[in-house]
Design a protein around this motif. Structure first.
Motif, PDB file in Angstrom:
ATOM      1  N   LYS A  54       0.849  -1.202   0.000  1.00 49.54           N
ATOM      2  CA  LYS A  54       0.000   0.000   0.000  1.00 49.54           C
ATOM      3  C   LYS A  54       0.881   1.248   0.000  1.00 49.54           C
ATOM      4  N   PHE A  55       0.454   2.250  -0.756  1.00 53.18           N
ATOM      5  CA  PHE A  55       1.114   3.553  -0.724  1.00 53.18           C
ATOM      6  C   PHE A  55       0.428   4.439   0.319  1.00 53.18           C
ATOM      7  N   HIS A  61      -3.723   1.721  -1.190  1.00 55.10           N
ATOM      8  CA  HIS A  61      -3.453   2.934  -0.404  1.00 55.10           C
ATOM      9  C   HIS A  61      -3.936   2.660   1.019  1.00 55.10           C
ATOM     10  N   PHE A  62      -3.517   3.490   1.977  1.00 51.06           N
ATOM     11  CA  PHE A  62      -3.705   3.157   3.391  1.00 51.06           C
ATOM     12  C   PHE A  62      -4.948   3.754   4.043  1.00 51.06           C
ATOM     13  N   GLU A  63      -5.802   4.457   3.277  1.00 51.30           N
ATOM     14  CA  GLU A  63      -6.884   5.197   3.926  1.00 51.30           C
ATOM     15  C   GLU A  63      -7.845   4.290   4.702  1.00 51.30           C
ATOM     16  N   LEU A  82      -9.479   9.267  -7.921  1.00 54.21           N
ATOM     17  CA  LEU A  82      -9.187  10.505  -7.187  1.00 54.21           C
ATOM     18  C   LEU A  82      -9.746  10.448  -5.773  1.00 54.21           C
ATOM     19  N   ALA A  83     -11.067  10.162  -5.669  1.00 56.50           N
ATOM     20  CA  ALA A  83     -11.687  10.097  -4.337  1.00 56.50           C
ATOM     21  C   ALA A  83     -11.440   8.740  -3.676  1.00 56.50           C
ATOM     22  N   LEU A  84     -10.909   7.783  -4.436  1.00 59.83           N
ATOM     23  CA  LEU A  84     -10.497   6.461  -3.923  1.00 59.83           C
ATOM     24  C   LEU A  84     -11.643   5.674  -3.283  1.00 59.83           C
ATOM     25  N   HIS A  85     -12.845   5.823  -3.848  1.00 62.35           N
ATOM     26  CA  HIS A  85     -13.961   4.971  -3.406  1.00 62.35           C
ATOM     27  C   HIS A  85     -13.799   3.587  -4.021  1.00 62.35           C
TER      28      HIS A  85
END
Length: 445
Positions: A78-79, A410-412, A188-191
């Protein structure tokens, strides 16, 4: 081990290590145990020999791949989004002093069979080949609205209450077509799916702002950063933090059996005939299998290559998101690539992952659209793992269980789970209002 602790943490996965660090900083007495003899749990990093052992048994890696110890292959790649939750946790705890970060070269999206750079602001929208001329103008107006939006400034709201109107309503006001919505919502919003369209638009707009602000932070080609030597550094850094604040660590502890009293409350953990007592237990799903349910599985391919992913401007580190609709799937697919530029492989070598939420029992077939974008591959490993969520009531049993890692690169989602768990364990809200300029100092330009 006969002492009493405020919290016993089982497993040294990233989530557990972050929590152990945060709770130690808060002044709680923490004992951290793991049945493995290494840090990281599911989210560990492996060298080449370890990677072969895990996926190919007794086979030895071929010599042309280079030295085993120059590889750090993340098992949960994950980034880190530069202005996101994990960076705030890193700065809040001062863990940045144990780590060196470097910006990630590129952020791309798959659209109509091709890879494109993700446009993140009005200027990039006008240049993007993702849209035709009229759509670019509409997208530009929408990006300007998002950039200028301030929650406390009604003048910037353009008559929209984002806590009441849905993301779909906001998008339709600007007349954006489905194609544009696809890359904005997912890249972009990473949904992870399209359910956000019918939810209040505030989260959607704030996620877009986060992406743009993160991109601006390093003036790189992406909003992401990533630690040198891979993610295996992160659990160890938080473990070090916990130890500085008095946390106790024990690796290679077999069994690690959680003990419950007559009322069903956890009161300690037994290993090798000794029981350490505690008020609360924090663990990953593998330590309390009867208190979790399976909610899905992740399919992925781990690839070693001798070149960057084609059509990504020769990026040495890159994320490509393949939105679900582009593949006629229920879930997005993610490409993650890192290389010797982040010290995770010998010079000239690249490590790429293709990951998605598994929808069939044939990961090789499901991952094909992503694998085809990689070009020639030196070695490839397939892997499927189950995802679990807790089903227990922590008020009743004093057990706080993390959810398994999803397919995102990604880490969100990971940080959201950690922050929620922290609040449940302590009854407090984690204050992450930190000066993010420290993050810039921590990252190598």
């Amino acid at each position: 081990m006969d002492e009493t602790y405020d919290v016993i943490v089982l497993g040294t996965g990233l989530k557990e290590c972050i929590l152990s660090g945060l709770l130690s900083v808060d002044g709680l007495k923490v004992l951290h145990m793991d049945r493995n003899d290494y840090y990281g749990g599911e989210s560990t990093s492996l060298n080449l020999v370890q990677l072969w052992k895990r996926f190919r048994g007794n086979d030895k890696p071929p010599e042309h791949l280079g030295s085993s110890r120059e590889y750090n292959v993340d098992m949960i790649p994950k980034f880190i989004i530069a202005n996101g939750g994990l960076v705030r946790v890193l700065i809040h705890t001062d863990v940045t002093r144990y780590l060196n970060f470097k910006a990630v070269d590129g952020s791309f999206v798959y659209n109509k069979g091709k890879i494109h750079k993700v446009p993140a602001n009005d200027v990039e929208a006008l240049k993007s080949p993702l849209m035709g001329l009229f759509e670019k103008r509409r997208a530009r107006k929408f990006f300007i609205y998002v950039q200028d939006y301030e929650e406390n400034d009604p003048k910037s709201h353009e008559g929209l209450d984002l806590n009441k109107v849905t993301a779909r309503d906001v998008i339709s006001k600007y007349g954006l077509d489905d194609n544009t919505v696809d890359f904005i919502g997912h890249a972009l919003a990473l949904h992870k799916d399209d359910s956000y369209l019918d939810e209040p638009a505030m989260d959607f707009v704030m996620r877009m702002k986060l992406y743009a602000e993160s991109l601006a932070r390093f003036q790189g080609g992406s909003p992401y950063i990533y630690p040198l030597y891979g993610l295996g550094e992160l659990p160890q850094a938080f473990a070090r933090l916990s130890a500085v604040y008095g946390g106790t660590y024990m690796l290679s502890k077999p069994e690690c059996k959680v003990e419950f009293d007559e009322s069903g409350k956890a009161f300690g953990v037994t290993s090798e005939g000794e029981t350490a007592k505690c008020k609360k237990v924090v663990c990953d799903p593998s330590y309390l299998p009867d208190k979790v349910k399976k909610v899905g599985k992740v399919a992925r391919a781990i690839c070693i290559m001798s070149h960057p992913i084609p059509n990504t401007h020769d990026s040495h580190s890159v994320q490509v998101i393949l939105p679900q609709k582009q593949l006629d799937r229920k879930s997005d697919m993610y490409l993650f690539c890192c290389s010797y530029s982040h010290n995770v492989a010998p010079k000239g070598k690249y490590i790429a992952f293709v990951a998605t939420e598994a929808e069939t029992d044939q990961p090789e077939v499901e991952l094909k659209p992503g694998i085809e974008l990689l070009g020639p591959v030196d070695e490839m490993f397939f892997d499927v793992y189950d995802r679990y969520e807790p089903i227990n009531n922590h008020d009743v049993d004093n057990c706080f269980i993390s959810t398994s890692y999803d397919a995102t690169t990604h880490f969100e989602t990971t940080v959201k789970d950690v922050i929620n768990m922290y609040s449940k364990i302590t009854g407090k809200t984690l204050d992450l209002s930190v000066d993010l300029s420290a993050a810039s100092a921590a990252a190598e330009e």
